[in-house]
Design a protein around this motif. Structure first.
Motif, short mmCIF file in Angstrom:
data_model
loop_
_atom_site.label_atom_id
_atom_site.label_comp_id
_atom_site.label_asym_id
_atom_site.label_seq_id
_atom_site.Cartn_x
_atom_site.Cartn_y
_atom_site.Cartn_z
N GLY A 143 0.83 -1.21 0.00
CA GLY A 143 0.00 0.00 0.00
C GLY A 143 0.86 1.26 0.00
O GLY A 143 2.01 1.24 0.45
N GLY A 144 0.29 2.33 -0.54
CA GLY A 144 0.95 3.63 -0.45
C GLY A 144 2.15 3.84 -1.34
O GLY A 144 2.89 4.81 -1.18
N THR A 145 2.37 2.95 -2.32
CA THR A 145 3.56 3.10 -3.18
C THR A 145 3.36 4.09 -4.33
O THR A 145 4.31 4.46 -4.99
N GLY A 146 2.12 4.49 -4.56
CA GLY A 146 1.87 5.48 -5.61
C GLY A 146 1.02 4.97 -6.76
O GLY A 146 0.97 5.59 -7.83
N LYS A 147 0.31 3.86 -6.56
CA LYS A 147 -0.52 3.29 -7.63
C LYS A 147 -1.56 4.30 -8.13
O LYS A 147 -1.75 4.48 -9.33
N THR A 148 -2.22 4.93 -7.16
CA THR A 148 -3.31 5.84 -7.55
C THR A 148 -2.76 7.09 -8.23
O THR A 148 -3.30 7.55 -9.25
N VAL A 149 -1.67 7.61 -7.71
CA VAL A 149 -1.06 8.80 -8.31
C VAL A 149 -0.62 8.49 -9.75
O VAL A 149 -0.85 9.27 -10.67
N VAL A 150 -0.02 7.31 -9.94
CA VAL A 150 0.47 6.97 -11.28
C VAL A 150 -0.71 6.68 -12.22
O VAL A 150 -0.77 7.20 -13.34
N MET A 307 10.06 2.71 -10.65
CA MET A 307 10.56 3.05 -9.32
C MET A 307 10.01 4.42 -8.95
O MET A 307 10.26 5.40 -9.66
N ASN A 308 9.25 4.47 -7.87
CA ASN A 308 8.67 5.75 -7.44
C ASN A 308 9.51 6.36 -6.32
O ASN A 308 10.12 5.64 -5.55
N ARG A 309 9.53 7.66 -6.26
CA ARG A 309 10.27 8.45 -5.25
C ARG A 309 11.76 8.14 -5.30
O ARG A 309 12.39 7.81 -4.29
N THR A 310 12.35 8.27 -6.47
CA THR A 310 13.76 7.87 -6.65
C THR A 310 14.76 8.83 -6.02
O THR A 310 15.86 8.43 -5.71
N LEU A 333 10.38 7.73 -11.17
CA LEU A 333 9.57 8.92 -10.85
C LEU A 333 10.12 9.53 -9.56
O LEU A 333 10.21 8.84 -8.54
N PRO A 334 10.48 10.81 -9.59
CA PRO A 334 11.05 11.42 -8.39
C PRO A 334 9.99 11.79 -7.36
O PRO A 334 8.81 11.92 -7.70
N THR A 335 10.41 11.96 -6.12
CA THR A 335 9.52 12.55 -5.12
C THR A 335 9.34 14.00 -5.55
O THR A 335 10.30 14.69 -5.87
N ASP A 336 8.11 14.44 -5.60
CA ASP A 336 7.84 15.78 -6.13
C ASP A 336 6.73 16.40 -5.27
O ASP A 336 5.65 15.81 -5.14
N ARG A 337 7.02 17.57 -4.72
CA ARG A 337 6.04 18.23 -3.85
C ARG A 337 4.76 18.52 -4.62
O ARG A 337 3.66 18.53 -4.07
N VAL A 339 3.19 16.67 -6.48
CA VAL A 339 2.27 15.53 -6.44
C VAL A 339 1.32 15.67 -5.26
O VAL A 339 0.09 15.63 -5.41
N GLN A 340 1.89 15.87 -4.08
CA GLN A 340 1.09 15.98 -2.87
C GLN A 340 0.12 17.16 -2.96
O GLN A 340 -1.05 17.06 -2.62
N LEU A 341 0.64 18.29 -3.47
CA LEU A 341 -0.21 19.48 -3.61
C LEU A 341 -1.40 19.19 -4.52
O LEU A 341 -2.54 19.51 -4.22
N1 LIG Z 1 6.49 10.67 -6.53
C1 LIG Z 1 5.80 11.17 -5.51
N2 LIG Z 1 6.11 12.39 -4.99
C2 LIG Z 1 5.41 12.89 -3.94
N3 LIG Z 1 4.39 12.28 -3.35
C3 LIG Z 1 4.04 11.07 -3.81
C4 LIG Z 1 4.71 10.45 -4.91
N4 LIG Z 1 4.14 9.26 -5.15
C5 LIG Z 1 3.14 9.13 -4.24
N5 LIG Z 1 3.08 10.21 -3.45
C6 LIG Z 1 2.13 10.43 -2.33
O1 LIG Z 1 2.06 9.25 -1.58
C7 LIG Z 1 0.73 9.02 -1.15
C8 LIG Z 1 0.33 7.62 -1.51
O2 LIG Z 1 0.20 7.54 -2.92
P1 LIG Z 1 -0.97 6.72 -3.60
O3 LIG Z 1 -2.27 7.01 -2.95
O4 LIG Z 1 -0.88 6.94 -5.06
O5 LIG Z 1 -0.51 5.25 -3.24
P2 LIG Z 1 -1.30 3.89 -3.48
O6 LIG Z 1 -0.27 2.87 -3.87
O7 LIG Z 1 -2.43 4.10 -4.39
O8 LIG Z 1 -1.83 3.60 -2.01
P3 LIG Z 1 -3.00 2.58 -1.59
O9 LIG Z 1 -2.39 1.22 -1.63
O10 LIG Z 1 -3.35 3.02 -0.21
O11 LIG Z 1 -4.11 2.75 -2.55
C9 LIG Z 1 -0.15 10.09 -1.77
O12 LIG Z 1 -0.49 11.03 -0.82
C10 LIG Z 1 0.71 10.68 -2.85
O13 LIG Z 1 0.46 12.04 -2.99
#
Ligand SMILES: Nc1ncnc2c1ncn2[C@@H]1O[C@H](COP(=O)(O)OP(=O)(O)OP(=O)(O)O)[C@@H](O)[C@H]1O
Ligand SMILES: [Mg+2]
Length: 390
Positions: A143-150, A307-310, A333-337, A339-341
């Motif tokens: 969980g939380g690796t960035g699936k939804t963001v990507v 690779m997320n948050r490199t 994919l780099p950590t990028d402020r 994204v969160q905003l």
């Molecule tokens: N590259 C990034 N830079 C900055 N923030 C990031 C990055 N990737 C993900 N995040 C942040 O990390 C958090 C988790 O990301 P996300 O919801 O996409 O994960 P997920 O894999 O879908 O989680 P879940 O398994 O809970 O559904 C989010 O708040 C997102 O903004």
């Protein structure tokens, strides 16, 4: 060279075991596995990218329940095999019931190979002539690796920049938040779709998607976690089949589990994006997930590693991860402020900050996993250009 034909054996009858062994030895087909009980083969049937199922039966009349059980998991062609002359009477009903062929044992091995090749070929022909959108599944076993963001940003980019008919499908069935991440409050969800009576077709699907202003369609996850269990595998199979005929691209957001609907999705996935992170627990889970994908016979050539948050300095590098997992990371994919905003504002980063490093990374993924412009649109644009010049 033509692609290997992937076959799974189910059921039993006299002479079937010997036939399976002989077929395996020909080297002309890839035997993905076998199970005497269809119920015991749910995972490989649903997730094995099969080209043909050879099902043996001892029934004297057409085994409708056995075929229906296979159809719960896959649309791959089924060849029925039976021993005993009474089985000859099944042919008519079998063909009516969408069975590709009926073979009575004993048979020469090469005759059976021929029947398998024919069934697989007919199916591939049908698939190439029908419109077939690409299914791009974004997965991570943590969980939380960035699936939804990507997935949300990739889908937005395909819809907006490339003008592709794109569906974002939220298969994180219990806690999906893909719609919310894009600032859309769904009034209907996949739950409403699966409980609605009647056959699913493109028109019906269109009635359950939410529209994003960039042109993207979203099929949201159920609003309540307990509703997830009604979104069963067979419903997801039907949904993906219809979606592939209506859209150019279907981007699937997922949860970190291999549940039935996920296996059905894997079976129809053209591109699997596996998200990794620079932390040991995630990498441990990625390693386990790769073993599961191998067990399911998911084709390794369809997996791309992201690779997320490199840019995080955490004492582990992408190269070390590649060496540890024995894979090549295709995208970083780099950590990028930004994204969160963007997430907190309910916006896609690719729209609000298209020049950010994260957005450039998503663009690189989009370029690889989905052709930039569908051919029909290219023709349209060409026509417009020549019209403008005239
Ligand atoms: N590259 C990034 N830079 C900055 N923030 C990031 C990055 N990737 C993900 N995040 C942040 O990390 C958090 C988790 O990301 P996300 O919801 O996409 O994960 P997920 O894999 O879908 O989680 P879940 O398994 O809970 O559904 C989010 O708040 C997102 O903004
Ligand atoms: Mg998520």
């Amino acid at each position: 060279m033509s692609e290997a034909i992937r076959v799974y054996f189910t059921g039993e009858c006299d002479g079937f075991e010997a036939l399976c062994g002989a077929l395996d030895e020909t080297g002309e087909i890839v035997v993905v596995g076998s199970s005497t009980e269809v119920a015991g083969a749910a995972a490989p049937l649903a997730g094995g990218h099969l080209d043909c199922i050879v099902h043996a039966t001892r029934a004297a009349s057409f085994p409708a329940a056995e075929v229906a059980a296979i159809r719960e998991h896959t649309r791959a062609p089924v060849i029925l095999v039976a021993s005993g002359s009474e089985a000859a009477g099944m042919l008519e009903q079998a063909l009516e019931m969408d069975v590709a062929d009926v073979l009575l044992l004993p048979q020469l091995t090469h005759n059976v190979v021929f029947a398998i090749r024919k069934a697989a070929h007919v199916r591939r022909q049908l698939q190439t002539t029908a419109h077939r959108g690409r299914v791009i599944t974004v997965f991570s076993p943590k969980g939380g690796t960035g699936k939804t963001v990507v997935s949300t940003n990739l889908a937005t980019l395909l819809a907006k920049r490339d003008g592709m008919r794109t569906l974002l499908l939220d298969l994180d069935l219990q806690f999906g938040d893909a719609a919310i991440a894009l600032g859309v409050e769904p009034d209907k969800t996949i739950y409403d779709l699966v409980v609605a009576p009647g056959e699913l077709d493109s028109e019906k699907l269109a009635g359950y998607v939410c529209k994003h202003k960039c042109g993207l369609d979203i099929l949201a996850a159920p609003l309540r976690p307990e509703d997830a269990e009604l979104v069963i595998e067979s419903k997801v199979i039907a949904l993906l089949e219809v979606a592939r005929s209506s859209y150019d691209a279907i981007v699937v957001d997922t949860s970190p589990f291999f549940h039935g609907p996920m296996l059905a999705t894997l079976d129809r996935t053209d591109e699997l994006l596996v998200l990794c992170g620079l932390d040991v627990p995630t990498l441990k889970n990625v390693r386990l997930a790769l073993q599961t994908l191998e067990m399911l016979s998911f084709p390794a050539g369809r997996i791309r590693y992201v690779m997320n948050r490199t840019n995080a300095n955490v004492g582990l590098s992408t190269r070390e991860v590649e060496a540890g997992l024995k894979v090549k990371v295709g995208f970083e994919l780099p950590t990028d402020r930004a994204v969160q905003l963007a997430v907190n504002r309910g916006e896609a980063v690719v729209l609000s900050e298209p020049r950010s490093e994260f957005s450039k990374g998503i663009a690189a993924i989009a370029k690889q996993v989905a052709p930039a412009t569908p051919p029909a649109k290219k023709v349209e644009r060409k026509r417009l250009l020549s019209f403008a010049r005239a």
